[in-house]
Design a protein around this motif. Sequence first.
Motif, PDB file in Angstrom:
ATOM      1  N   TYR A   1       0.807  -1.223   0.000  1.00 21.69           N
ATOM      2  CA  TYR A   1       0.000   0.000   0.000  1.00 21.69           C
ATOM      3  C   TYR A   1       0.838   1.270   0.000  1.00 21.69           C
ATOM      4  CZ  TYR A   1      -3.849  -3.145   0.998  1.00 21.69           C
ATOM      5  OH  TYR A   1      -4.758  -4.152   0.934  1.00 21.69           O
ATOM      6  N   GLU A   2       2.145   1.060  -0.130  1.00 24.30           N
ATOM      7  CA  GLU A   2       3.073   2.193  -0.141  1.00 24.30           C
ATOM      8  C   GLU A   2       2.900   3.127   1.052  1.00 24.30           C
ATOM      9  OE1 GLU A   2       2.955   4.025  -3.979  1.00 24.30           O
ATOM     10  OE2 GLU A   2       3.864   2.277  -4.929  1.00 24.30           O
ATOM     11  N   VAL A   3       2.745   2.518   2.213  1.00 26.02           N
ATOM     12  CA  VAL A   3       2.725   3.311   3.445  1.00 26.02           C
ATOM     13  C   VAL A   3       4.114   3.187   4.059  1.00 26.02           C
ATOM     14  CG1 VAL A   3       1.123   3.846   5.308  1.00 26.02           C
ATOM     15  CG2 VAL A   3       0.727   1.848   3.873  1.00 26.02           C
ATOM     16  N   PRO A   4       4.706   4.301   4.468  1.00 22.51           N
ATOM     17  CA  PRO A   4       6.054   4.197   5.023  1.00 22.51           C
ATOM     18  C   PRO A   4       6.041   3.624   6.439  1.00 22.51           C
ATOM     19  CG  PRO A   4       5.341   6.491   5.001  1.00 22.51           C
ATOM     20  CD  PRO A   4       4.225   5.696   4.431  1.00 22.51           C
ATOM     21  N   CYS A   5       6.250   2.325   6.536  1.00 29.32           N
ATOM     22  CA  CYS A   5       6.254   1.660   7.835  1.00 29.32           C
ATOM     23  C   CYS A   5       7.401   0.660   7.844  1.00 29.32           C
ATOM     24  CB  CYS A   5       4.913   0.957   8.025  1.00 29.32           C
ATOM     25  SG  CYS A   5       4.923  -0.203   9.380  1.00 29.32           S
ATOM     26  N   GLU A   6       8.201   0.711   8.865  1.00 26.63           N
ATOM     27  CA  GLU A   6       9.371  -0.167   8.906  1.00 26.63           C
ATOM     28  C   GLU A   6       9.473  -0.873  10.243  1.00 26.63           C
ATOM     29  OE1 GLU A   6      12.587   2.464   7.993  1.00 26.63           O
ATOM     30  OE2 GLU A   6      11.608   2.975   6.092  1.00 26.63           O
ATOM     31  N   VAL A   7      10.007  -2.084  10.201  1.00 19.03           N
ATOM     32  CA  VAL A   7      10.208  -2.829  11.435  1.00 19.03           C
ATOM     33  C   VAL A   7      11.690  -3.113  11.590  1.00 19.03           C
ATOM     34  CG1 VAL A   7       9.584  -4.877  12.739  1.00 19.03           C
ATOM     35  CG2 VAL A   7       7.996  -3.980  11.050  1.00 19.03           C
ATOM     36  N   GLU A   8      12.226  -2.852  12.771  1.00 15.24           N
ATOM     37  CA  GLU A   8      13.615  -3.210  13.033  1.00 15.24           C
ATOM     38  C   GLU A   8      13.648  -4.214  14.171  1.00 15.24           C
ATOM     39  OE1 GLU A   8      15.925  -2.724  11.198  1.00 15.24           O
ATOM     40  OE2 GLU A   8      15.202  -1.039  10.001  1.00 15.24           O
ATOM     41  N   TYR A   9      14.342  -5.306  13.933  1.00  9.22           N
ATOM     42  CA  TYR A   9      14.432  -6.358  14.945  1.00  9.22           C
ATOM     43  C   TYR A   9      15.820  -6.341  15.574  1.00  9.22           C
ATOM     44  CZ  TYR A   9      14.879 -11.062  16.880  1.00  9.22           C
ATOM     45  OH  TYR A   9      15.093 -12.118  17.715  1.00  9.22           O
ATOM     46  N   ILE A  10      15.851  -6.335  16.883  1.00  8.34           N
ATOM     47  CA  ILE A  10      17.147  -6.413  17.568  1.00  8.34           C
ATOM     48  C   ILE A  10      17.084  -7.499  18.629  1.00  8.34           C
ATOM     49  CG2 ILE A  10      18.687  -5.212  19.173  1.00  8.34           C
ATOM     50  CD1 ILE A  10      18.459  -2.811  17.625  1.00  8.34           C
ATOM     51  N   ASN A  11      18.076  -8.364  18.634  1.00  5.94           N
ATOM     52  CA  ASN A  11      18.148  -9.361  19.689  1.00  5.94           C
ATOM     53  C   ASN A  11      19.057  -8.828  20.790  1.00  5.94           C
ATOM     54  OD1 ASN A  11      18.743 -11.489  21.372  1.00  5.94           O
ATOM     55  ND2 ASN A  11      18.667 -12.986  19.724  1.00  5.94           N
ATOM     56  N   CYS A  12      18.450  -8.499  21.913  1.00  2.00           N
ATOM     57  CA  CYS A  12      19.199  -7.834  22.980  1.00  2.00           C
ATOM     58  C   CYS A  12      20.107  -8.792  23.749  1.00  2.00           C
ATOM     59  CB  CYS A  12      18.259  -7.163  23.962  1.00  2.00           C
ATOM     60  SG  CYS A  12      17.203  -5.959  23.195  1.00  2.00           S
TER      61      CYS A  12
ATOM     62  N   VAL B   1      22.638  -0.902  21.047  1.00  2.00           N
ATOM     63  CA  VAL B   1      21.273  -0.896  20.516  1.00  2.00           C
ATOM     64  C   VAL B   1      21.066   0.353  19.659  1.00  2.00           C
ATOM     65  CG1 VAL B   1      18.837  -0.654  21.111  1.00  2.00           C
ATOM     66  CG2 VAL B   1      20.260  -2.283  22.354  1.00  2.00           C
ATOM     67  N   LEU B   2      21.433   1.503  20.217  1.00  2.00           N
ATOM     68  CA  LEU B   2      21.216   2.749  19.482  1.00  2.00           C
ATOM     69  C   LEU B   2      22.069   2.807  18.221  1.00  2.00           C
ATOM     70  CD1 LEU B   2      21.026   5.322  22.415  1.00  2.00           C
ATOM     71  CD2 LEU B   2      19.135   4.328  21.126  1.00  2.00           C
ATOM     72  N   ALA B   3      23.324   2.353  18.330  1.00  2.00           N
ATOM     73  CA  ALA B   3      24.205   2.392  17.163  1.00  2.00           C
ATOM     74  C   ALA B   3      23.652   1.484  16.061  1.00  2.00           C
ATOM     75  CB  ALA B   3      25.614   1.957  17.548  1.00  2.00           C
ATOM     76  N   GLN B   4      23.207   0.308  16.469  1.00  2.00           N
ATOM     77  CA  GLN B   4      22.688  -0.612  15.464  1.00  2.00           C
ATOM     78  C   GLN B   4      21.448  -0.026  14.780  1.00  2.00           C
ATOM     79  OE1 GLN B   4      22.807  -4.696  16.653  1.00  2.00           O
ATOM     80  NE2 GLN B   4      21.100  -5.236  15.324  1.00  2.00           N
ATOM     81  N   LEU B   5      20.578   0.544  15.579  1.00  2.00           N
ATOM     82  CA  LEU B   5      19.378   1.163  15.000  1.00  2.00           C
ATOM     83  C   LEU B   5      19.761   2.331  14.098  1.00  2.00           C
ATOM     84  CD1 LEU B   5      16.968   1.175  18.072  1.00  2.00           C
ATOM     85  CD2 LEU B   5      16.654  -0.090  15.938  1.00  2.00           C
ATOM     86  N   ALA B   6      20.657   3.187  14.594  1.00  2.00           N
ATOM     87  CA  ALA B   6      21.073   4.343  13.803  1.00  2.00           C
ATOM     88  C   ALA B   6      21.590   3.879  12.448  1.00  2.00           C
ATOM     89  CB  ALA B   6      22.154   5.122  14.542  1.00  2.00           C
TER      90      ALA B   6
ATOM     91  N   ALA C   1      22.378  10.700  16.590  1.00  2.00           N
ATOM     92  CA  ALA C   1      22.530  10.149  15.242  1.00  2.00           C
ATOM     93  C   ALA C   1      21.321   9.276  14.906  1.00  2.00           C
ATOM     94  CB  ALA C   1      23.809   9.325  15.144  1.00  2.00           C
ATOM     95  N   PHE C   2      20.917   8.485  15.884  1.00  2.00           N
ATOM     96  CA  PHE C   2      19.758   7.621  15.684  1.00  2.00           C
ATOM     97  C   PHE C   2      18.500   8.470  15.487  1.00  2.00           C
ATOM     98  CE2 PHE C   2      16.257   5.612  18.247  1.00  2.00           C
ATOM     99  CZ  PHE C   2      15.766   4.842  17.214  1.00  2.00           C
ATOM    100  N   PHE C   3      18.353   9.454  16.344  1.00  2.00           N
ATOM    101  CA  PHE C   3      17.182  10.319  16.285  1.00  2.00           C
ATOM    102  C   PHE C   3      17.067  10.967  14.898  1.00  2.00           C
ATOM    103  CE2 PHE C   3      14.725  14.098  16.806  1.00  2.00           C
ATOM    104  CZ  PHE C   3      13.792  13.804  17.785  1.00  2.00           C
ATOM    105  N   ASP C   4      18.168  11.565  14.447  1.00  2.00           N
ATOM    106  CA  ASP C   4      18.140  12.241  13.150  1.00  2.00           C
ATOM    107  C   ASP C   4      17.848  11.265  12.018  1.00  2.00           C
ATOM    108  OD1 ASP C   4      18.709  14.512  14.508  1.00  2.00           O
ATOM    109  OD2 ASP C   4      20.864  14.528  13.999  1.00  2.00           O
ATOM    110  N   ALA C   5      18.441  10.091  12.130  1.00  2.00           N
ATOM    111  CA  ALA C   5      18.245   9.122  11.052  1.00  2.00           C
ATOM    112  C   ALA C   5      16.777   8.700  10.966  1.00  2.00           C
ATOM    113  CB  ALA C   5      19.141   7.909  11.267  1.00  2.00           C
ATOM    114  N   VAL C   6      16.148   8.455  12.107  1.00  2.00           N
ATOM    115  CA  VAL C   6      14.741   8.040  12.089  1.00  2.00           C
ATOM    116  C   VAL C   6      13.870   9.180  11.583  1.00  2.00           C
ATOM    117  CG1 VAL C   6      12.803   7.186  13.437  1.00  2.00           C
ATOM    118  CG2 VAL C   6      15.099   6.608  14.106  1.00  2.00           C
TER     119      VAL C   6
END
Length: 619
Positions: free
Chosen positions: A240-251, A260-265, A341-346
Amino acid sequence: MTNTDDHSEHAGERAESDDHDDEGTGDGSSQEDAPDGPGTVPEEGRAVATETEDAAVSEPPADPPSGAKTAAEPSDTSVGSTGTDPTTVDGGHRAAGEPSADGTNADADTDAGGADADPGVIPDPSPEGSDESLGEIDLDLDEVVLDDEGGDPDEASRGLFDDLLSGEPIFENKEVLRPSYTPHRLPHREEQINNMATILVTALRGDTPSNILIYGKTGTGKTASAKFVSEELESTSRKYEVPCEVEYINCEVTDTQYRVLAQLANKFIEKNEEVVADRLDELGDLAERIGSGSGADGPVADTEFADREALEERIAELEVDQESFEPVPMTGWPTDRVYSAFFDAVDYHERVVVIMLDEIDKLVEKSGDDTLYNLSRMNSELENSRISIMGISNDLKFTDFLDPRVKSSLGEEEIVFPPYDATQLRDILQQRADVAFKPDSLTEDVIPLCAAFAAQEHGDARRALDLLRTAGELAERDRTEMVNEGHVRQAQEKIELDRVVEVVRTLPTQSKLVLYATTLLEKNGVHNINTGEVFNIYKRLCQEIDADVLTQRRVTDLISELDMLGIVNAVVVSKGRYGRTKEISLSVPIEETEAVLLSDSRIGEVEDTQPLVQTRFDN
Ligand code: ADP
Ligand code: MG
C-alpha cells in the motif's frame, strides 16, 4: 575516500546485525531453492564450473564436451575421496563456515584435505607433486583427476565419505528443524498473532501503534511469531506504499544502550541512503528530460517543482544530505551523540517505525532501563516519524526492575504466550516433520514422545524440535531407515546431558566445590549423604585450593540451589529427636559431572586429594 570508509564500517556493523536476519530464513530457503542443482552438492558443483571455464580458456578448444565432463568428475570425486582438487578445499571451508552445515561433515571434509596434504598418508613417491599441481591448476587438472581415479585410493578416507553418502538419508530438509528457521505457519499462536496484528495495523494507517510487551517462557514461539508479524507488516506496507518499517534487535547479543542505538542508527542511515539515492536517480532523470526539452518550464509543470531551479536546488540538497550520512562506529562515541545520530536518522523522513527488542530482559539486566527510557520518550520530540516499541521477554517479572514511567509506557499492551501442551506440540512437530523427513521415516510413537518430553520441559517447542532433530541424527548414525522411540529416548538423554554439562560448567566456584564434595562422597560409596558430610569435605577442598570457606548455612543454601537446578536431589529427613537433616544424592551422571568439574582449573588442582574422604571416615 570517506565514502569507502563509511561503507566498510557500515558493512562491519551489518554483518553483526544481520546475523539474526540470516538465522531467520537464509539458510533454510537457499537449501530448498536449489534441489535441481548439478548433483547433491550444489556448492561444489558451482565452484568446479568456474574452474573449468579457466581450464577451457587455456586448453585447446578442441574438445569442449570432455572439458565439461572433467568438470563433473572432480566434483564427484572430491566429495567421495580425496582433497587434492582445490575445489574440495574450497568446499571444506564453505561447509565449516556455514552455520547450517552438519558439524561432522565439515570436520570430515577438512580432515580429509589435511590428511591428503600430509605426505605420510599418500602412497605417492613424490609427495611434492600434488603441491605443484595445486600451483598450476590449468595444466594439471586432468592429471589430478586421473590420480584420483587410477591412483591407489585412500581406503580410510574413501570409506569415511562413502559411509556418509551411502544409504537412504532420513532427512529431506533438516534445516526446518533448526531454531534458526522461521516457519510461515504457527499453529496454536493464531490468537497472539492476531492480537499483535490488531495493534500494529495502526502503523499502516500512518498512526503510532501502542507499545507492546510480550511475555512467555522460552520456546513458546515469541520470536517466531514476532518475526512472522513483522514480515507481514512490512510486505503490506510495501503493497500500500505506506512508510512503515520494522527493526528487529536481539538484545541478548546487542546488550548495551550504545550498541542498541548504534545498530538502529546504522540501519536507518542505510535506509536513508537508499531512499536518497533512489530519489536522486529519479530527479536526475527528470532534470535530463527537462534539459533536452525546449528549456521552458513546461516539462516541470506536472511535477512538484515550480521551476527548473527548484528542482536543481532539491538535487543539491539531497546531495548534501548524502554526504552528511555518517555511520555510527560500534564503540567510541559518547552515548548522547549516538542517540542523536539515531534520532536524526529516524526523523529524516515521514514513517512509522516498529522497534522489536527481543530478549529485552537481558538488556535491562545487563544495562538497566536507560535505553527503554530514551526510546519511549522519543515520540514527543520526533517531527516526521513515530516509533513504537515491541519488547519480548522470557522473564515474566522483568518489569519489576523498570522505572515506573518506562513500565507504564512499555506495557501499554501486553500479550502472553502460554506454554504449549503435549497435543499442541504434536501439531507443531508434525508440521515440521512433514517437511524435514522423507516420507515414512518416523515410527508412530516418535512425535508423541518428543511432544511428551518437551511438555514436561515447560512446553518448550524448541526443545521438542531439538529432540526430533537429534533423534533423526542418531537414527542416521545408526544407519537405520526409520527413527524410532529408542532414538528419541537417546536424544532426550543426550540433550539432558548436554544441558547438565553446561549448567555445571557455568556454576560459580563455590557451588562447584560443594558439588565436587558431593561427587567425592558418592564415589566413595557413601549413601544418604548429609549436609554436614558435604560441608566437611567442602571445607577441606577450600583449604586445599585457598578458597574462602563459607558457613555451613551458606553451603546448605548452595545445596538447595543445586537441587533447584536438578543437579542434586536433596530431601529433608527427620532424624527423630536428633532433628532434621538433608539427604543428598547426585541426580546427574557422576563421571561426566566430575569431568566437567575437574576441567575448572582451580578444582583441577585438587584432583589427587581423594584420601580426603577416607580421612573423614577414619575419624
Ligand atoms: P521463544 O522466542 O518464545 O523462545 P521461538 O519463537 O524461538 O521461541 O520458538 C522456538 C522454536 O519453536 C522455533 O524453532 C520456532 O520456529 C518453533 N515454534 C514455536 N512455536 C511454534 C508454532 N506455534 N508453530 C511452529 N513452530 C513453532
Ligand atoms: Mg525468542
